[in-house]
Design a protein around this motif. Structure first.
Motif, short mmCIF file in Angstrom:
data_model
loop_
_atom_site.label_atom_id
_atom_site.label_comp_id
_atom_site.label_asym_id
_atom_site.label_seq_id
_atom_site.Cartn_x
_atom_site.Cartn_y
_atom_site.Cartn_z
N ASN A 294 0.82 -1.20 0.00
CA ASN A 294 0.00 0.00 0.00
C ASN A 294 0.86 1.26 0.00
O ASN A 294 0.53 2.26 -0.66
N GLU A 295 1.95 1.25 0.76
CA GLU A 295 2.85 2.40 0.80
C GLU A 295 3.48 2.63 -0.57
O GLU A 295 3.55 3.77 -1.05
N ALA A 296 3.93 1.54 -1.20
CA ALA A 296 4.54 1.68 -2.53
C ALA A 296 3.52 2.16 -3.55
O ALA A 296 3.82 3.01 -4.40
N ASP A 297 2.27 1.65 -3.45
CA ASP A 297 1.23 2.10 -4.37
C ASP A 297 0.93 3.58 -4.17
O ASP A 297 0.66 4.31 -5.13
N PRO B 210 12.50 8.03 -10.88
CA PRO B 210 12.02 7.69 -9.53
C PRO B 210 11.16 6.42 -9.51
O PRO B 210 11.21 5.65 -8.55
N ALA B 211 10.38 6.20 -10.55
CA ALA B 211 9.57 4.98 -10.61
C ALA B 211 10.44 3.74 -10.71
O ALA B 211 10.13 2.70 -10.12
N ALA B 212 11.54 3.83 -11.46
CA ALA B 212 12.45 2.69 -11.57
C ALA B 212 13.08 2.37 -10.22
O ALA B 212 13.19 1.19 -9.83
N ARG B 213 13.48 3.41 -9.49
CA ARG B 213 14.06 3.17 -8.16
C ARG B 213 13.04 2.53 -7.23
O ARG B 213 13.36 1.62 -6.46
N LEU B 214 11.79 2.98 -7.32
CA LEU B 214 10.75 2.42 -6.46
C LEU B 214 10.45 0.98 -6.84
O LEU B 214 10.32 0.11 -5.96
N GLU C 122 12.34 -1.19 -8.10
CA GLU C 122 13.45 -2.06 -7.74
C GLU C 122 13.43 -2.44 -6.28
O GLU C 122 13.94 -3.50 -5.89
N THR C 123 12.86 -1.57 -5.44
CA THR C 123 13.01 -1.76 -3.99
C THR C 123 11.72 -2.04 -3.25
O THR C 123 11.76 -2.48 -2.09
N SER C 124 10.56 -1.80 -3.87
CA SER C 124 9.30 -1.90 -3.14
C SER C 124 8.29 -2.77 -3.89
O SER C 124 8.23 -2.71 -5.12
N PRO C 125 7.49 -3.55 -3.16
CA PRO C 125 6.46 -4.36 -3.81
C PRO C 125 5.29 -3.49 -4.25
O PRO C 125 4.79 -2.66 -3.48
N LEU C 126 4.83 -3.67 -5.48
CA LEU C 126 3.68 -2.95 -6.01
C LEU C 126 2.52 -3.92 -6.19
O LEU C 126 2.72 -5.13 -6.35
N THR C 127 1.31 -3.41 -6.20
CA THR C 127 0.18 -4.24 -6.58
C THR C 127 0.18 -4.38 -8.10
O THR C 127 0.69 -3.51 -8.82
N PRO C 128 -0.39 -5.45 -8.63
CA PRO C 128 -0.43 -5.62 -10.08
C PRO C 128 -1.10 -4.46 -10.81
O PRO C 128 -0.65 -4.04 -11.88
N ALA C 129 -2.18 -3.93 -10.25
CA ALA C 129 -2.88 -2.82 -10.91
C ALA C 129 -1.99 -1.59 -11.01
O ALA C 129 -1.96 -0.91 -12.05
N ALA C 130 -1.26 -1.28 -9.94
CA ALA C 130 -0.37 -0.12 -9.96
C ALA C 130 0.76 -0.34 -10.96
O ALA C 130 1.18 0.60 -11.64
N ALA C 131 1.26 -1.58 -11.04
CA ALA C 131 2.33 -1.87 -12.00
C ALA C 131 1.86 -1.64 -13.44
O ALA C 131 2.58 -1.09 -14.27
N LEU C 132 0.62 -2.06 -13.74
CA LEU C 132 0.11 -1.85 -15.09
C LEU C 132 -0.09 -0.37 -15.39
O LEU C 132 0.26 0.11 -16.47
N THR C 133 -0.63 0.38 -14.44
CA THR C 133 -0.82 1.81 -14.66
C THR C 133 0.50 2.50 -14.96
O THR C 133 0.61 3.29 -15.92
N MET C 134 1.53 2.19 -14.17
CA MET C 134 2.82 2.83 -14.41
C MET C 134 3.42 2.37 -15.72
O MET C 134 4.02 3.16 -16.45
N ARG C 135 3.26 1.09 -16.08
CA ARG C 135 3.82 0.63 -17.36
C ARG C 135 3.14 1.31 -18.53
O ARG C 135 3.80 1.67 -19.51
N LEU C 136 1.83 1.49 -18.45
CA LEU C 136 1.13 2.16 -19.54
C LEU C 136 1.58 3.61 -19.68
O LEU C 136 1.76 4.10 -20.80
N LEU C 137 1.76 4.29 -18.56
CA LEU C 137 2.28 5.67 -18.63
C LEU C 137 3.68 5.69 -19.20
O LEU C 137 4.04 6.58 -19.98
N LEU C 138 4.51 4.72 -18.80
CA LEU C 138 5.87 4.61 -19.32
C LEU C 138 5.85 4.46 -20.84
O LEU C 138 6.56 5.18 -21.56
N VAL C 139 5.04 3.54 -21.34
CA VAL C 139 4.95 3.31 -22.78
C VAL C 139 4.39 4.54 -23.48
O VAL C 139 4.88 4.95 -24.54
N HIS C 140 3.38 5.15 -22.88
CA HIS C 140 2.74 6.31 -23.51
C HIS C 140 3.72 7.46 -23.69
O HIS C 140 3.82 8.04 -24.77
#
Length: 295
Positions: free
Chosen positions: A5-8, A196-200, A202-220
């Motif tokens: 939750n903190e990482a999200d 900053p997202a890459a550093r996070l 690497e070090t913190s567990p994310l929920t799958p939904a948050a990982a997809l949101t960030m990946r889509l923004l990364l690709v966009h």
């Protein structure tokens, strides 16, 4: 769970900052969803998945439905119904365009040489503008020069390879025909937004939904910056060119986010035929290409 939750929460803050600096347009973000999630998994998805995914970046259901209607009108999407659910698939032409964009985003970074392109026949101005959008520089109404790669609309085209053994002459030539400063600034903004997202990740567990949101923004964001870049041969670029660092960051962060993001896709995204696959040959192929760019 508390760590997740903190990482999200930190991811949500990063997403908010990125959106404040570079706001999204609904149709463009839906194109990113299709390119990253749907196209390599068959090309069709339930509109409810689009609505939920866009909600995570502040795009309302009304805006999603309006954008989808416009994409249908533009011939990029085709609608179909199964019971009460609406699904949208890529048109054949859009699928070809998405595949070409994926080769640029996930494939090799730069062209290796130069070519002159001479246009003959009708619609020379329209075709010249397409060349300019692809990174070519106009020399006269029918002659352009640019990186040696596939030319959009190759009928009635003469292509001649060109070379310059003099680095100073090449640098002067690039300065005369391309303004690289806006592209360098766009890459630096990308780096500042996503490091900053890459550093996070690497070090913190994310929920799958948050990982997809960030990946889509990364690709966009990477797609937007990369497809506007003329992508000149590396020998023509300044020594401090940030494009290569941006590509390395994109590759590393995409691979970090993908296991969770793909798991979320497999659990929640559906077509009329059933759930979308978490992993396909195309998604594995993309990640394999990114592996080669990690060094």
């Amino acid at each position: 769970m508390a760590q997740g939750n903190e990482a999200d929460g930190r991811i949500a803050e990063l997403v908010e900052n990125i959106l404040a600096e570079t706001p999204l347009k609904a149709a463009s973000f839906i194109v990113t969803i299709y390119g990253d999630v749907v196209e390599p998994r068959g090309g069709v998805v339930w509109i409810g998945n689009l609505i939920d995914t866009c909600a995570a970046v502040g795009i309302s259901e009304t805006l999603v439905r309006t954008a989808v209607s416009r994409l249908v009108a533009a011939g990029q999407l085709l609608g179909e119904r199964e019971g009460r659910r609406s699904y949208y698939r890529l048109s054949k032409a859009a699928g070809s365009d998405f595949a070409a964009a994926a080769r640029i985003i996930f494939g090799s970074a730069q062209a290796e040489g130069w070519q002159l392109v001479h246009l003959s026949g009708a619609r020379a101005e329209e075709r010249m503008q397409a060349l300019e959008r692809a990174g070519y520089a106009r020399l006269d109404p029918r002659l352009a020069i640019g990186p040696a790669r596939e030319v959009p609309g190759s009928a009635d085209v003469l292509m001649l390879r060109a070379d310059s053994p003099d680095p100073k002459a090449l640098a002067a030539f690039v300065d005369a025909y391309w303004d690289l400063a806006p592209h360098a600034a766009a890459y630096r903004r990308f780096l500042a937004q996503f490091a900053p997202a890459a550093r996070l990740a690497e070090t913190s567990p994310l929920t799958p939904a948050a990982a997809l949101t960030m990946r889509l923004l990364l690709v966009h964001r990477f797609r937007t910056v990369l497809l506007h870049d003329p992508r000149l041969p590396a020998v023509a670029l300044p020594k401090d060119w940030p494009g290569m660092e941006a590509r390395r960051l994109f590759s590393a962060l995409y691979r970090l986010l993908s296991p969770l993001a793909d798991a979320h896709i497999g659990r929640t995204f559906v077509s009329g035929a059933g759930p979308l696959s978490a992993i396909t040959g195309q998604t594995e192929g993309r990640r394999a290409l990114l592996e080669t760019q990690a060094a």
